[in-house]
Design an enzyme around this catalytic site. Structure first.
Site, PDB file in Angstrom:
ATOM      1  N   TYR A 142       0.215   5.834 -14.287  1.00  0.00           N
ATOM      2  CA  TYR A 142      -0.205   4.434 -14.183  1.00  0.00           C
ATOM      3  C   TYR A 142       0.637   3.765 -13.104  1.00  0.00           C
ATOM      4  O   TYR A 142       1.854   3.916 -13.075  1.00  0.00           O
ATOM      5  CB  TYR A 142       0.011   3.726 -15.520  1.00  0.00           C
ATOM      6  N   ASP A 237       6.606   6.125  -7.681  1.00  0.00           N
ATOM      7  CA  ASP A 237       6.512   4.904  -8.473  1.00  0.00           C
ATOM      8  C   ASP A 237       7.639   4.943  -9.505  1.00  0.00           C
ATOM      9  O   ASP A 237       7.541   5.615 -10.524  1.00  0.00           O
ATOM     10  CB  ASP A 237       5.144   4.807  -9.149  1.00  0.00           C
ATOM     11  N   LYS A 265      10.257  -3.895 -13.311  1.00  0.00           N
ATOM     12  CA  LYS A 265      10.955  -3.877 -14.597  1.00  0.00           C
ATOM     13  C   LYS A 265      12.463  -4.174 -14.488  1.00  0.00           C
ATOM     14  O   LYS A 265      12.841  -5.332 -14.391  1.00  0.00           O
ATOM     15  CB  LYS A 265      10.658  -2.563 -15.324  1.00  0.00           C
TER      16      LYS A 265
END
Ligand SMILES: *Cc1c(COP(=O)(O)O)cnc(C)c1O
Length: 436
Positions: A142, A237, A265
């Site tokens: 994702y 990522d 994050k």
């Protein structure tokens, strides 16, 4: 009716599904999402004042636990100065300096507001730099809700992906090629067929959005080799793994050097931040120096930068990652033993501070297909038993869990005691079903 029930009813009247991100809705586990009111250290309190041990940490950012004094104080000081200027500040340079120092593959970094925005921009940059259109992504990885990346399955690996969200035109995913995670041979055949048209390979170096699936030895380095050979860019990522598994992210842990890296994050310390960075000659293709356009009203927001800086500062202290690794091992080992004791099919994985739980007989979970062998019913029951016992796990069988530096050994023991009971209940339930 609990307080959360009534909050949820109210929310559903004005927010689609009552939530601002789908996984929060408890759709995959059933029941009503718990509305949270307060947090400190490893603990959360809901709107009724009920206490939980937090095993999500806001999906990763809260690596120092909640209410970390240094972060709170730094943010408070910044609040007195300004919330936002839309002009350059020293804070964004300082955070960029820390990121570039901690992650050697990153020469330059651009701040954005979310992981989605960062991966979207990194792909645009890779396409602009290489003047190619195709990208390779992996099933089960994702990268945010970017149109061209909302493609997962596509079992025939050598065909272009089909969008798995409404509202994404087929033509938007025409240049998205899908490969199986941990399968370098598939990537190789995609390169053989599309080689000089592939702008980039984007990968979660540790897959954290289909549970927690580790890269097999050689997988990441084969991607590096293929990208180098074909003149494509390798994008890691690290929105989840960055500053989570090692001071230099998964690339530090496994000794890789991607061309571009996507962050999010943790670098916002709990405020909305994303970033992407990498090689100087690639990053200089971004506007205003280069032709690849990218912008953001609140990008580099001084409050968010300050929270990120205070977080990264503390993560550079000696022993932080070793302690987090020990805690997570303690948790995962204890969970495995408890499952075994109660004869529940279960496997668990972890890397420093992140972990995945799979209710499966499979010896090894290595890709999207093996992840699907998870018994969702068992997970659902386990999740609710744990929630009743005050342990707040991710409300989906396909998400990673996270510990923070505020989770000490005693807190982990409390999670394990609850899990022993939960596995015991699962066993009883199974026996009943088998006999009935
Ligand atoms: C969370 C996450 C994203 C998306 O970040 P948002 O801030 O939610 O847009 C992208 N990639 C990975 C690996 C993630 O874990």
């Amino acid at each position: 009716m609990t307080a959360s029930d009534s909050y949820f009813e109210r929310a559903k009247a004005v927010i689609p599904g009552g939530v601002n991100s789908p996984v929060r809705s408890f759709q995959s586990v059933g029941g009503t999402p718990v509305f949270m009111a307060r947090a400190q250290g490893a603990f959360l309190w809901d709107t009724s004042g009920r206490e939980y041990i937090d095993c999500i940490g806001s999906w990763g950012p809260m690596i120092l636990g909640h209410g970390n004094q240094q972060v709170i104080q730094a943010v408070q000081q910044q609040l007195e100065l300004a919330l936002s200027f839309g002009a350059p500040t020293e804070q964004e340079t300082r955070l960029a300096e820390v990121i570039c120092r901690m992650v050697p593959s990153v020469d330059l970094v651009r701040m954005v507001n979310s992981g989605t925005e960062a991966s979207m921009s990194a792909i645009r940059l890779a396409r602009g730099y290489t003047r190619r259109d195709y990208i390779i992504k992996f099933a089960g990885c994702y990268h945010g809700h970017v149109d061209a990346l909302l493609v997962k399955a596509g079992s025939g690996a050598l065909t272009a992906g089909v969008p798995d969200s409404g509202g994404v035109p087929k033509s938007f995913t025409r240049h998205t090629l899908i490969a199986r995670y941990n399968d370098p041979e598939q990537v190789k055949s995609l390169f053989r067929r599309y080689g000089d048209e592939i702008a980039a390979v984007i990968v979660e170096p540790i897959a954290g959005n289909m549970g927690c699936v580790l890269p097999e030895p050689g997988f990441l380095s084969s991607l590096e080799d293929l990208c180098t050979h074909y003149g494509s860019l390798l994008i890691f990522d690290e929105v989840m793994t960055g500053f989570r598994v090692h001071p230099a992210g998964a690339q530090g842990l496994y000794g890789c050097r991607p061309d571009l890296t996507v962050f999010g994050k943790i670098i916002g310390g709990g405020l909305p931040v994303g970033a992407f960075g990498g090689r100087q000659d690639i990053m200089s293709h971004l506007a205003p120096e280069g032709s690849v356009y990218q912008a953001g009203t609140l990008s580099g927001n001084p409050v968010a930068m300050t929270a990120g800086l205070a977080t990264l500062e503390q993560l550079q202290k000696e022993g932080v990652y070793a302690a987090l690794t020990d805690r997570t091992h303690q948790l995962v080992t204890g969970l495995r033993l408890a499952a075994e004791r109660h004869q529940i099919p279960f496997s668990a994985s972890c890397v420093c501070g992140m972990f995945g739980l799979f209710f499966t007989q499979a010896d090894k979970v290595t890709d999207y297909e093996s992840v699907q062998s998870t018994d969702i019913g068992l997970f659902r029951s386990f999740f609710h038993y744990m929630l009743e016992a005050g342990i707040y796990l991710a409300p989906s069988p396909f998400e990673s869990g996270f510990l923070s530096t505020a989770h000490d050994s005693e807190i982990v023991m409390r999670i394990l005691e609850a899990s022993d009971e939960a596995f015991g209940k699962l066993r009883k339930k199974k026996e009943k079903a088998d006999n009935g």
